[in-house]
Design a protein around this motif. Structure first.
Motif, PDB file in Angstrom:
ATOM      1  N   LYS A 113      -4.983   8.607  -3.854  1.00  0.00           N
ATOM      2  CA  LYS A 113      -4.735   9.845  -3.130  1.00  0.00           C
ATOM      3  C   LYS A 113      -3.310  10.331  -3.391  1.00  0.00           C
ATOM      4  O   LYS A 113      -3.084  11.506  -3.671  1.00  0.00           O
ATOM      5  N   ILE A 114      -2.346   9.426  -3.312  1.00  0.00           N
ATOM      6  CA  ILE A 114      -0.955   9.790  -3.551  1.00  0.00           C
ATOM      7  C   ILE A 114      -0.784  10.286  -4.983  1.00  0.00           C
ATOM      8  O   ILE A 114      -0.097  11.278  -5.227  1.00  0.00           O
ATOM      9  N   GLU A 115      -1.418   9.611  -5.926  1.00  0.00           N
ATOM     10  CA  GLU A 115      -1.378  10.027  -7.335  1.00  0.00           C
ATOM     11  C   GLU A 115      -1.918  11.439  -7.510  1.00  0.00           C
ATOM     12  O   GLU A 115      -1.331  12.275  -8.203  1.00  0.00           O
ATOM     13  N   ARG A 116      -3.061  11.712  -6.909  1.00  0.00           N
ATOM     14  CA  ARG A 116      -3.710  13.026  -7.040  1.00  0.00           C
ATOM     15  C   ARG A 116      -2.861  14.132  -6.414  1.00  0.00           C
ATOM     16  O   ARG A 116      -2.712  15.210  -6.996  1.00  0.00           O
ATOM     17  N   MET A 117      -2.283  13.857  -5.260  1.00  0.00           N
ATOM     18  CA  MET A 117      -1.426  14.853  -4.613  1.00  0.00           C
ATOM     19  C   MET A 117      -0.212  15.134  -5.497  1.00  0.00           C
ATOM     20  O   MET A 117       0.195  16.279  -5.675  1.00  0.00           O
ATOM     21  N   GLY A 118       0.358  14.080  -6.071  1.00  0.00           N
ATOM     22  CA  GLY A 118       1.491  14.244  -6.984  1.00  0.00           C
ATOM     23  C   GLY A 118       1.109  15.044  -8.211  1.00  0.00           C
ATOM     24  O   GLY A 118       1.884  15.878  -8.692  1.00  0.00           O
ATOM     25  N   GLN A 119      -0.100  14.820  -8.717  1.00  0.00           N
ATOM     26  CA  GLN A 119      -0.573  15.547  -9.893  1.00  0.00           C
ATOM     27  C   GLN A 119      -0.740  17.034  -9.592  1.00  0.00           C
ATOM     28  O   GLN A 119      -0.419  17.886 -10.420  1.00  0.00           O
ATOM     29  N   LEU A 120      -1.233  17.352  -8.404  1.00  0.00           N
ATOM     30  CA  LEU A 120      -1.373  18.755  -8.007  1.00  0.00           C
ATOM     31  C   LEU A 120      -0.016  19.461  -8.008  1.00  0.00           C
ATOM     32  O   LEU A 120       0.128  20.564  -8.546  1.00  0.00           O
ATOM     33  N   VAL A 121       0.988  18.807  -7.437  1.00  0.00           N
ATOM     34  CA  VAL A 121       2.329  19.393  -7.395  1.00  0.00           C
ATOM     35  C   VAL A 121       2.907  19.476  -8.809  1.00  0.00           C
ATOM     36  O   VAL A 121       3.486  20.491  -9.206  1.00  0.00           O
ATOM     37  N   SER A 122       2.715  18.423  -9.582  1.00  0.00           N
ATOM     38  CA  SER A 122       3.213  18.395 -10.962  1.00  0.00           C
ATOM     39  C   SER A 122       2.618  19.517 -11.797  1.00  0.00           C
ATOM     40  O   SER A 122       3.326  20.178 -12.568  1.00  0.00           O
ATOM     41  N   ASP A 123       1.325  19.762 -11.636  1.00  0.00           N
ATOM     42  CA  ASP A 123       0.664  20.847 -12.372  1.00  0.00           C
ATOM     43  C   ASP A 123       1.279  22.202 -12.026  1.00  0.00           C
ATOM     44  O   ASP A 123       1.486  23.043 -12.896  1.00  0.00           O
ATOM     45  N   ALA A 124       1.582  22.393 -10.754  1.00  0.00           N
ATOM     46  CA  ALA A 124       2.184  23.662 -10.333  1.00  0.00           C
ATOM     47  C   ALA A 124       3.608  23.791 -10.883  1.00  0.00           C
ATOM     48  O   ALA A 124       4.028  24.883 -11.284  1.00  0.00           O
ATOM     49  N   LEU A 125       4.335  22.687 -10.946  1.00  0.00           N
ATOM     50  CA  LEU A 125       5.718  22.726 -11.424  1.00  0.00           C
ATOM     51  C   LEU A 125       5.822  22.920 -12.935  1.00  0.00           C
ATOM     52  O   LEU A 125       6.896  23.252 -13.437  1.00  0.00           O
TER      53      LEU A 125
END
Length: 155
Positions: free
Chosen positions: A99-111
């Motif tokens: 879950k933490i990985e996926r949330m980080g990936q969502l933010v990373s994609d936006a950045l």
């Protein structure tokens, strides 16, 4: 439609406001095909499938992604997946790292879009128009009445 992430959604919402929509109806100067294509990109159909496909094509180009979709994804993932995977009798807890990985990936994609700069120079007449529009914002009732001055009933 390159680079129109968040702006595209804002424009489409504005065009769908009743006072604007009634004026645009049957107006030859507005290309209905283009408006329909833009509306299709903004459609919620298939969890914003068309928008996500268009956004993938923007990687490496300047774009401000529509944060409504990002926030929706984060909220859905937050609600759907537990923070704690397992709690043992001895008090040991396993944190849901996926879950933490996926949330980080969502933010990373936006950045990914953050470092991409626009190369267009600002145009004073457009900036002036936008500033004037913001200063003279009106409520929906006023806009609706103004729309009848531009396009009277029955025309």
């Amino acid at each position: 439609y390159r680079g129109l992430g968040n702006s595209l959604f804002e424009i489409m919402v504005g065009l769908q406001q009743t006072p604007v929509a009634r004026i645009l109806k049957n107006q030859p100067q507005f290309d209905q095909k283009v408006l329909n294509e833009l509306a299709a990109i903004c459609a919620m159909t298939g969890n914003y499938k068309a928008y996500r496909a268009a956004l993938k094509k923007q990687k490496g180009r300047p774009c401000v992604p529509y944060f409504g979709v990002l926030l929706r994804d984060m909220l859905c993932y937050e609600e759907a997946k537990p923070k704690i995977k397992t709690k043992f009798d001895d008090g040991t807890v396993w944190v849901n790292l996926k879950k933490i990985e996926r949330m980080g990936q969502l933010v990373s994609d936006a950045l990914l879009f953050k470092g991409n700069r626009y190369t267009q120079k600002s145009k004073p007449n457009i900036l002036e128009l936008l500033e004037h529009s913001l200063r003279s914002a009106r409520d929906e009732d006023t806009l609706y009445n103004m729309s009848y001055k531009i396009k009277p009933r029955g025309t």
